[in-house]
Design a protein around this motif. Structure first.
Motif, PDB file in Angstrom:
ATOM      1  N   ASN A 139      78.903  52.091  52.491  1.00 54.60           N
ATOM      2  CA  ASN A 139      79.586  53.041  53.358  1.00 54.60           C
ATOM      3  C   ASN A 139      80.866  52.365  53.813  1.00 54.60           C
ATOM      4  O   ASN A 139      80.844  51.476  54.660  1.00 54.60           O
ATOM      5  CB  ASN A 139      78.723  53.439  54.562  1.00 54.60           C
ATOM      6  N   TRP A 140      81.956  52.766  53.210  1.00 53.07           N
ATOM      7  CA  TRP A 140      83.233  52.121  53.461  1.00 53.07           C
ATOM      8  C   TRP A 140      83.675  52.369  54.891  1.00 53.07           C
ATOM      9  O   TRP A 140      83.395  53.402  55.449  1.00 53.07           O
ATOM     10  CB  TRP A 140      84.293  52.624  52.470  1.00 53.07           C
ATOM     11  N   PRO A 141      84.305  51.455  55.519  1.00 52.03           N
ATOM     12  CA  PRO A 141      84.880  50.245  54.950  1.00 52.03           C
ATOM     13  C   PRO A 141      84.012  49.007  55.090  1.00 52.03           C
ATOM     14  O   PRO A 141      84.290  48.008  54.438  1.00 52.03           O
ATOM     15  CB  PRO A 141      86.162  50.081  55.745  1.00 52.03           C
ATOM     16  N   SER A 142      82.913  49.015  55.933  1.00 60.29           N
ATOM     17  CA  SER A 142      82.254  47.723  56.161  1.00 60.29           C
ATOM     18  C   SER A 142      80.750  47.806  56.393  1.00 60.29           C
ATOM     19  O   SER A 142      80.187  46.917  57.002  1.00 60.29           O
ATOM     20  CB  SER A 142      82.918  47.033  57.363  1.00 60.29           C
ATOM     21  N   THR A 143      80.093  48.834  55.899  1.00 51.79           N
ATOM     22  CA  THR A 143      78.662  48.998  56.162  1.00 51.79           C
ATOM     23  C   THR A 143      77.903  49.146  54.850  1.00 51.79           C
ATOM     24  O   THR A 143      78.383  49.779  53.917  1.00 51.79           O
ATOM     25  CB  THR A 143      78.421  50.243  57.040  1.00 51.79           C
ATOM     26  N   LEU A 144      76.698  48.561  54.822  1.00 50.05           N
ATOM     27  CA  LEU A 144      75.767  48.769  53.714  1.00 50.05           C
ATOM     28  C   LEU A 144      74.551  49.505  54.245  1.00 50.05           C
ATOM     29  O   LEU A 144      74.040  49.176  55.313  1.00 50.05           O
ATOM     30  CB  LEU A 144      75.301  47.439  53.124  1.00 50.05           C
ATOM     31  N   VAL A 145      74.085  50.470  53.487  1.00 50.47           N
ATOM     32  CA  VAL A 145      72.854  51.179  53.829  1.00 50.47           C
ATOM     33  C   VAL A 145      71.836  50.837  52.741  1.00 50.47           C
ATOM     34  O   VAL A 145      72.071  51.086  51.559  1.00 50.47           O
ATOM     35  CB  VAL A 145      73.076  52.707  53.909  1.00 50.47           C
ATOM     36  N   VAL A 146      70.716  50.251  53.174  1.00 51.01           N
ATOM     37  CA  VAL A 146      69.643  49.891  52.253  1.00 51.01           C
ATOM     38  C   VAL A 146      68.529  50.907  52.464  1.00 51.01           C
ATOM     39  O   VAL A 146      67.956  50.997  53.549  1.00 51.01           O
ATOM     40  CB  VAL A 146      69.123  48.462  52.525  1.00 51.01           C
ATOM     41  N   VAL A 147      68.240  51.688  51.432  1.00 50.07           N
ATOM     42  CA  VAL A 147      67.195  52.705  51.498  1.00 50.07           C
ATOM     43  C   VAL A 147      65.987  52.173  50.734  1.00 50.07           C
ATOM     44  O   VAL A 147      66.076  51.856  49.548  1.00 50.07           O
ATOM     45  CB  VAL A 147      67.681  54.044  50.897  1.00 50.07           C
ATOM     46  N   ILE A 148      64.872  52.084  51.447  1.00 49.20           N
ATOM     47  CA  ILE A 148      63.645  51.496  50.902  1.00 49.20           C
ATOM     48  C   ILE A 148      62.606  52.593  50.712  1.00 49.20           C
ATOM     49  O   ILE A 148      62.438  53.472  51.555  1.00 49.20           O
ATOM     50  CB  ILE A 148      63.073  50.439  51.880  1.00 49.20           C
ATOM     51  N   ARG A 149      61.890  52.507  49.592  1.00 51.33           N
ATOM     52  CA  ARG A 149      60.672  53.314  49.416  1.00 51.33           C
ATOM     53  C   ARG A 149      59.548  52.312  49.216  1.00 51.33           C
ATOM     54  O   ARG A 149      59.545  51.549  48.244  1.00 51.33           O
ATOM     55  CB  ARG A 149      60.804  54.246  48.222  1.00 51.33           C
ATOM     56  N   GLU A 150      58.623  52.317  50.146  1.00 47.00           N
ATOM     57  CA  GLU A 150      57.510  51.365  50.094  1.00 47.00           C
ATOM     58  C   GLU A 150      56.319  51.991  49.395  1.00 47.00           C
ATOM     59  O   GLU A 150      56.189  53.215  49.304  1.00 47.00           O
ATOM     60  CB  GLU A 150      57.116  50.941  51.514  1.00 47.00           C
TER      61      GLU A 150
END
Length: 181
Positions: A139-150
């Motif tokens: 997600n620009w400019p400085s964010t990461l989104v980590v989507v997990i499926r457990e």
């Protein structure tokens, strides 16, 4: 003073023939000095090739300058602080902690989002015992989104392993994914 007419005519015809001969000699000399047609075509072709060569060199020079400009722009953008990782958002995890996921992927604040290998980070996260699938989005400019499926445990299975019996979780597709501790 009688002159004969035949004599005047012969003098006139002689002068006329001399004049015609002079004009013919002049035209022959002019034609000899003039360039043959194939030479003119060759010179025109050489001129066109020279003109095309100059155009090609100019285009090549412009392409090199444009490439250098793009390289310099990319290098500058990669170094901008605005594109440095400042926040990691983890979604979809219940059994695995946020910090455990971030540490496993090797995500560090201050890393450029351009140089981050999201595919490798996804594979590292998927190596965690409860994680079935991981997707990382920038997600620009400085964010990461980590989507997990457990994995969702459906049953416990008693497996004979290493001389003793251990309990393992099994999901709805029959995959054994983690030992019960």
């Amino acid at each position: 003073m009688y002159r004969s007419r035949t004599r005047d005519q012969s003098g006139l015809s002689r002068r006329l023939s001399d004049c015609i001969a002079n004009v013919a000699d002049f035209l022959k000399e002019r034609h000899r000095l003039a360039r043959p047609p194939h030479t003119v075509v060759a010179e025109q072709r050489a001129w066109q090739l020279k003109k095309m060569g100059r155009s090609a060199i100019l285009c090549l020079l412009l392409a090199v300058l444009a490439g250098f400009g793009c390289w310099l722009t990319c290098r500058t953008i990669y170094r901008l602080n605005i594109f440095r990782l400042t926040e990691v958002v983890v979604q979809g995890n219940k059994m695995t902690g946020d910090q455990q996921i971030v540490d496993q992927a090797g995500l560090k604040t201050g890393t450029s989002l351009f140089s981050l290998d999201t595919v490798q980070a996804e594979h590292l996260i998927e190596a965690l015992p409860w994680v079935e699938q991981a997707r990382i989005q920038r997600n620009w400019p400085s964010t990461l989104v980590v989507v997990i499926r457990e994995y969702r445990p459906l049953a416990l299975v008693n497996v004979d392993q290493g001389g003793g019996k251990h309990l393992f979780y099994v999901d709805d597709k029959g995959r054994v994914f983690r030992s019960e501790e």
